[in-house]
Design an enzyme around this catalytic site. Structure first.
Site: not given
Ligand code: AMP
Length: 214
Positions: A127, A160
């Site tokens: 990614r 990332r």
């Molecule tokens: P994502 O892009 O959805 O994979 O999110 C990246 C990071 O953001 C995750 O690994 C968490 O650290 C944080 N994060 C995103 N959404 C949430 C959520 N609903 N609750 C807690 N942490 C979140």
């Protein structure tokens, strides 16, 4: 209609959510995208969230609920909403029910995207995300035309920090421990839960995803 898109990191939630939101003119709410935007803007929330995100840990529920509640105030009462990457804990799910009920709404559909760990690891390692507009590409499946440059806005594409191998392994473990219990939770919820096999091409998955949302 309020839809929740569940699934492990790398399963393709963001890709499918953007497609559905485009097709239905719905509101796509990705807490991961909102947190990354807060970090780019250097807000207090972004600074608080940074350490958790880079370590592959979940950001505390209180911060996430404030973020979602704030964001929902700008969404039209009748708009379809598609939550992507939220809720991620049972506590978030319960608090979402309360927030929606305050505005006379409820969770209508829950879709679980699933794929093998092998597929997830390949998608996450390949990614590349635009550091300016957040668009997502993959060097294996969907590369950008320009080398390391975003097709959409021309910004630089980055891997990332939380997609590095050690952090990916930890994120998958966090998913199993804290988020996977939502599968049973929503099976028992009035909304029910539909599973979609996501270890296939984007188009095939989208056909089933769209049918699952109804
Ligand atoms: P994502 O892009 O959805 O994979 O999110 C990246 C990071 O953001 C995750 O690994 C968490 O650290 C944080 N994060 C995103 N959404 C949430 C959520 N609903 N609750 C807690 N942490 C979140």
């Amino acid at each position: 209609m309020v839809v929740i898109l569940l699934g492990p990191p790398g399963v393709g939630k963001g890709t499918q959510a953007v497609r559905l939101a485009d097709a239905t003119r719905g509101e796509h709410i990705s807490t991961g995208d909102l947190l990354r935007a807060a970090r780019r803007e250097g807000t207090e929330l972004g600074q608080k969230a940074q350490g958790y995100m880079d370590a592959g840990e979940l950001v505390p529920d209180d911060l996430i609920l404030d973020l979602v509640r704030d964001h929902l105030t700008g969404v039209a009462a009748e708009a379809s909403i598609l939550f992507d990457g939220f809720p991620r804990t049972i506590a978030q799910a319960n608090r979402l029910d309360a927030v929606l009920s305050d505005v006379g709404r409820q969770v209508d559909r829950v879709v679980l995207l699933q794929a093998s760990n092998e597929t997830l690891l390949k998608r996450l390692s390949g990614r590349r995300s635009c550091s300016e507009c957040g668009a997502v590409f993959n060097i294996y499946f969907n590369d950008s035309q320009g080398d390391g440059i975003c097709d959409r806005c021309g910004g630089p594409l980055l891997h990332r920090i939380d997609d590095e191998p050690d952090t990916v392994a930890h994120r998958l473990q966090v998913y199993e421990e804290q988020t996977a219990p939502l599968v049973a939770h929503y099976q028992a919820h009035a909304a029910g839960l539909v599973r979609v096999e996501a270890g296939r091409g984007t188009e095939e998955v989208f056909v089933d995803f769209r049918a699952a949302v109804g």
